[in-house]
Design an enzyme around this catalytic site. Structure first.
Site, PDB file in Angstrom:
ATOM      1  N   GLU A  26      49.334  -9.359 -78.501  1.00 42.29           N
ATOM      2  CA  GLU A  26      50.318  -9.409 -77.408  1.00 42.29           C
ATOM      3  C   GLU A  26      51.003  -8.046 -77.398  1.00 42.29           C
ATOM      4  O   GLU A  26      51.896  -7.791 -78.202  1.00 42.29           O
ATOM      5  CB  GLU A  26      51.307 -10.544 -77.648  1.00 42.29           C
ATOM      6  CG  GLU A  26      50.649 -11.911 -77.647  1.00 42.29           C
ATOM      7  CD  GLU A  26      51.576 -13.026 -78.111  1.00 42.29           C
ATOM      8  OE1 GLU A  26      52.562 -12.744 -78.836  1.00 42.29           O
ATOM      9  OE2 GLU A  26      51.316 -14.187 -77.760  1.00 42.29           O
ATOM     10  N   ALA A  46      53.156  -0.448 -62.772  1.00 41.99           N
ATOM     11  CA  ALA A  46      52.383  -0.229 -63.996  1.00 41.99           C
ATOM     12  C   ALA A  46      51.501   0.988 -63.780  1.00 41.99           C
ATOM     13  O   ALA A  46      50.769   1.067 -62.798  1.00 41.99           O
ATOM     14  CB  ALA A  46      51.539  -1.455 -64.329  1.00 41.99           C
ATOM     15  N   ASN A  47      51.596   1.962 -64.690  1.00 43.38           N
ATOM     16  CA  ASN A  47      50.856   3.214 -64.567  1.00 43.38           C
ATOM     17  C   ASN A  47      49.789   3.315 -65.644  1.00 43.38           C
ATOM     18  O   ASN A  47      49.952   2.779 -66.743  1.00 43.38           O
ATOM     19  CB  ASN A  47      51.793   4.419 -64.712  1.00 43.38           C
ATOM     20  CG  ASN A  47      52.848   4.469 -63.624  1.00 43.38           C
ATOM     21  OD1 ASN A  47      52.671   3.910 -62.557  1.00 43.38           O
ATOM     22  ND2 ASN A  47      53.942   5.150 -63.909  1.00 43.38           N
ATOM     23  N   ARG A  57      51.885  15.813 -71.098  1.00 42.77           N
ATOM     24  CA  ARG A  57      52.554  15.319 -69.890  1.00 42.77           C
ATOM     25  C   ARG A  57      54.031  15.102 -70.200  1.00 42.77           C
ATOM     26  O   ARG A  57      54.379  14.434 -71.156  1.00 42.77           O
ATOM     27  CB  ARG A  57      51.908  14.013 -69.423  1.00 42.77           C
ATOM     28  CG  ARG A  57      50.428  14.142 -69.059  1.00 42.77           C
ATOM     29  CD  ARG A  57      49.854  12.799 -68.612  1.00 42.77           C
ATOM     30  NE  ARG A  57      48.417  12.843 -68.407  1.00 42.77           N
ATOM     31  CZ  ARG A  57      47.822  13.066 -67.239  1.00 42.77           C
ATOM     32  NH1 ARG A  57      48.558  13.291 -66.163  1.00 42.77           N
ATOM     33  NH2 ARG A  57      46.509  13.078 -67.149  1.00 42.77           N
ATOM     34  N   HIS A  60      59.528  13.943 -68.678  1.00 40.29           N
ATOM     35  CA  HIS A  60      59.911  13.379 -67.389  1.00 40.29           C
ATOM     36  C   HIS A  60      61.086  12.412 -67.537  1.00 40.29           C
ATOM     37  O   HIS A  60      61.206  11.722 -68.551  1.00 40.29           O
ATOM     38  CB  HIS A  60      58.727  12.632 -66.766  1.00 40.29           C
ATOM     39  CG  HIS A  60      57.532  13.491 -66.557  1.00 40.29           C
ATOM     40  ND1 HIS A  60      56.240  13.020 -66.669  1.00 40.29           N
ATOM     41  CD2 HIS A  60      57.407  14.816 -66.241  1.00 40.29           C
ATOM     42  CE1 HIS A  60      55.378  13.997 -66.429  1.00 40.29           C
ATOM     43  NE2 HIS A  60      56.059  15.101 -66.170  1.00 40.29           N
ATOM     44  N   LYS A  70      60.841   2.593 -69.392  1.00 35.06           N
ATOM     45  CA  LYS A  70      59.389   2.551 -69.564  1.00 35.06           C
ATOM     46  C   LYS A  70      59.035   1.842 -70.864  1.00 35.06           C
ATOM     47  O   LYS A  70      59.755   1.959 -71.863  1.00 35.06           O
ATOM     48  CB  LYS A  70      58.808   3.967 -69.604  1.00 35.06           C
ATOM     49  CG  LYS A  70      58.977   4.749 -68.332  1.00 35.06           C
ATOM     50  CD  LYS A  70      58.459   6.170 -68.487  1.00 35.06           C
ATOM     51  CE  LYS A  70      58.676   6.970 -67.201  1.00 35.06           C
ATOM     52  NZ  LYS A  70      58.306   8.384 -67.376  1.00 35.06           N
ATOM     53  N   TYR A 130      51.721   2.377 -68.987  1.00 36.56           N
ATOM     54  CA  TYR A 130      53.148   2.133 -69.143  1.00 36.56           C
ATOM     55  C   TYR A 130      53.683   1.292 -67.999  1.00 36.56           C
ATOM     56  O   TYR A 130      53.302   1.448 -66.848  1.00 36.56           O
ATOM     57  CB  TYR A 130      53.964   3.405 -69.351  1.00 36.56           C
ATOM     58  CG  TYR A 130      53.561   4.654 -68.620  1.00 36.56           C
ATOM     59  CD1 TYR A 130      54.340   5.159 -67.596  1.00 36.56           C
ATOM     60  CD2 TYR A 130      52.428   5.364 -68.999  1.00 36.56           C
ATOM     61  CE1 TYR A 130      53.997   6.332 -66.952  1.00 36.56           C
ATOM     62  CE2 TYR A 130      52.076   6.540 -68.359  1.00 36.56           C
ATOM     63  CZ  TYR A 130      52.873   7.018 -67.331  1.00 36.56           C
ATOM     64  OH  TYR A 130      52.522   8.181 -66.686  1.00 36.56           O
ATOM     65  N   GLU A 141      62.977  11.997 -59.400  1.00 36.98           N
ATOM     66  CA  GLU A 141      62.239  12.326 -60.627  1.00 36.98           C
ATOM     67  C   GLU A 141      62.411  13.798 -60.974  1.00 36.98           C
ATOM     68  O   GLU A 141      62.338  14.656 -60.104  1.00 36.98           O
ATOM     69  CB  GLU A 141      60.748  12.019 -60.437  1.00 36.98           C
ATOM     70  CG  GLU A 141      60.452  10.601 -60.009  1.00 36.98           C
ATOM     71  CD  GLU A 141      60.606   9.592 -61.119  1.00 36.98           C
ATOM     72  OE1 GLU A 141      60.471   9.966 -62.301  1.00 36.98           O
ATOM     73  OE2 GLU A 141      60.865   8.419 -60.802  1.00 36.98           O
ATOM     74  N   ASP A 167      54.738  20.594 -64.520  1.00 38.14           N
ATOM     75  CA  ASP A 167      55.379  20.585 -65.840  1.00 38.14           C
ATOM     76  C   ASP A 167      55.568  22.009 -66.370  1.00 38.14           C
ATOM     77  O   ASP A 167      56.568  22.304 -67.030  1.00 38.14           O
ATOM     78  CB  ASP A 167      54.571  19.747 -66.824  1.00 38.14           C
ATOM     79  CG  ASP A 167      54.666  18.249 -66.540  1.00 38.14           C
ATOM     80  OD1 ASP A 167      55.566  17.843 -65.780  1.00 38.14           O
ATOM     81  OD2 ASP A 167      53.836  17.492 -67.073  1.00 38.14           O
TER      82      ASP A 167
END
Length: 198
Positions: A26, A46-47, A57, A60, A70, A130, A141, A167
């Site tokens: 789970e 959901a990404n 990355r 952020h 997240k 995530y 953002e 970035d």
């Protein structure tokens, strides 16, 4: 759930049930997260990102309120996942914590609204998924440069960081603060209280 030294950040290592067929776990439990953070996490998006070795990355974050909490895990490969406290006025402002996420421990990381997030892929390919409390909103953002010497994040040695143009052009922590982009700790606390009250 285990709280990290940065308030609002937690790790979760699930129990893995293995047999000759494979594994079952789970990887996210809403009730356990709500018990730890004091409120449930709204699921708005959901990404999934797939990155080759060395891809970096982040860092952020989204404006608070509303921000974006997240819950992150790596379902294939491995990454070094980093939480950065970007909340001005926080006792741990500017500090970061690194957690290894991989397809062996199946560990996850929760980040509250106002915290910065980044990761670097350490396997040939890494798939990170995530859950987000709010949908992506480009106007809210922002980012901080992940190689900013002031942050001093200890990324894995021997890997040349591969950054997106966005970035790579992100401001340093000091520049982001001077531009008024960073969330305020007191506003984040007030927002967390509002979430607990609902």
């Amino acid at each position: 759930m285990r709280q990290l030294p940065i308030a609002g950040a937690y790790t979760f290592t699930p129990a893995i049930h293995a047999d000759d067929r494979g594994d079952f776990l789970e990887w996210f439990k809403a009730d356990g997260l709500a018990e730890a953070v004091g409120h449930s996490m709204r699921l708005a998006q959901a990404n999934c990102s797939v990155s080759r070795r060395g891809v970096l990355r982040g860092v952020h974050f989204a404006e608070v309120p509303v921000g974006q909490a997240k819950y992150v895990t790596c379902v294939a490969g491995s990454v070094v996942d980093v939480v950065v406290d970007l909340r001005t006025g926080s006792p741990t402002f500017g500090r970061w914590e690194a957690v290894e996420l991989d397809d062996v421990t199946r560990r996850g990381v929760y980040l509250a609204e106002g915290l910065g997030h980044a990761f670097m892929a350490t396997s040939e390919l890494a798939t990170v998924v995530y859950l987000c409390s709010e949908p992506y909103a480009p106007g809210r953002e922002h980012g901080v440069h992940p190689l900013d010497p002031e942050l001093g994040i200890a990324w894995p040695a021997g890997l040349e960081p591969i950054l997106s143009p966005k970035d790579a052009a992100a401001p340093t922590l000091s520049e982001a603060m001077a531009a008024g982009l960073l969330p305020a700790y007191d506003e984040c606390l007030a927002y967390y209280d509002k979430l607990r009250a609902t």
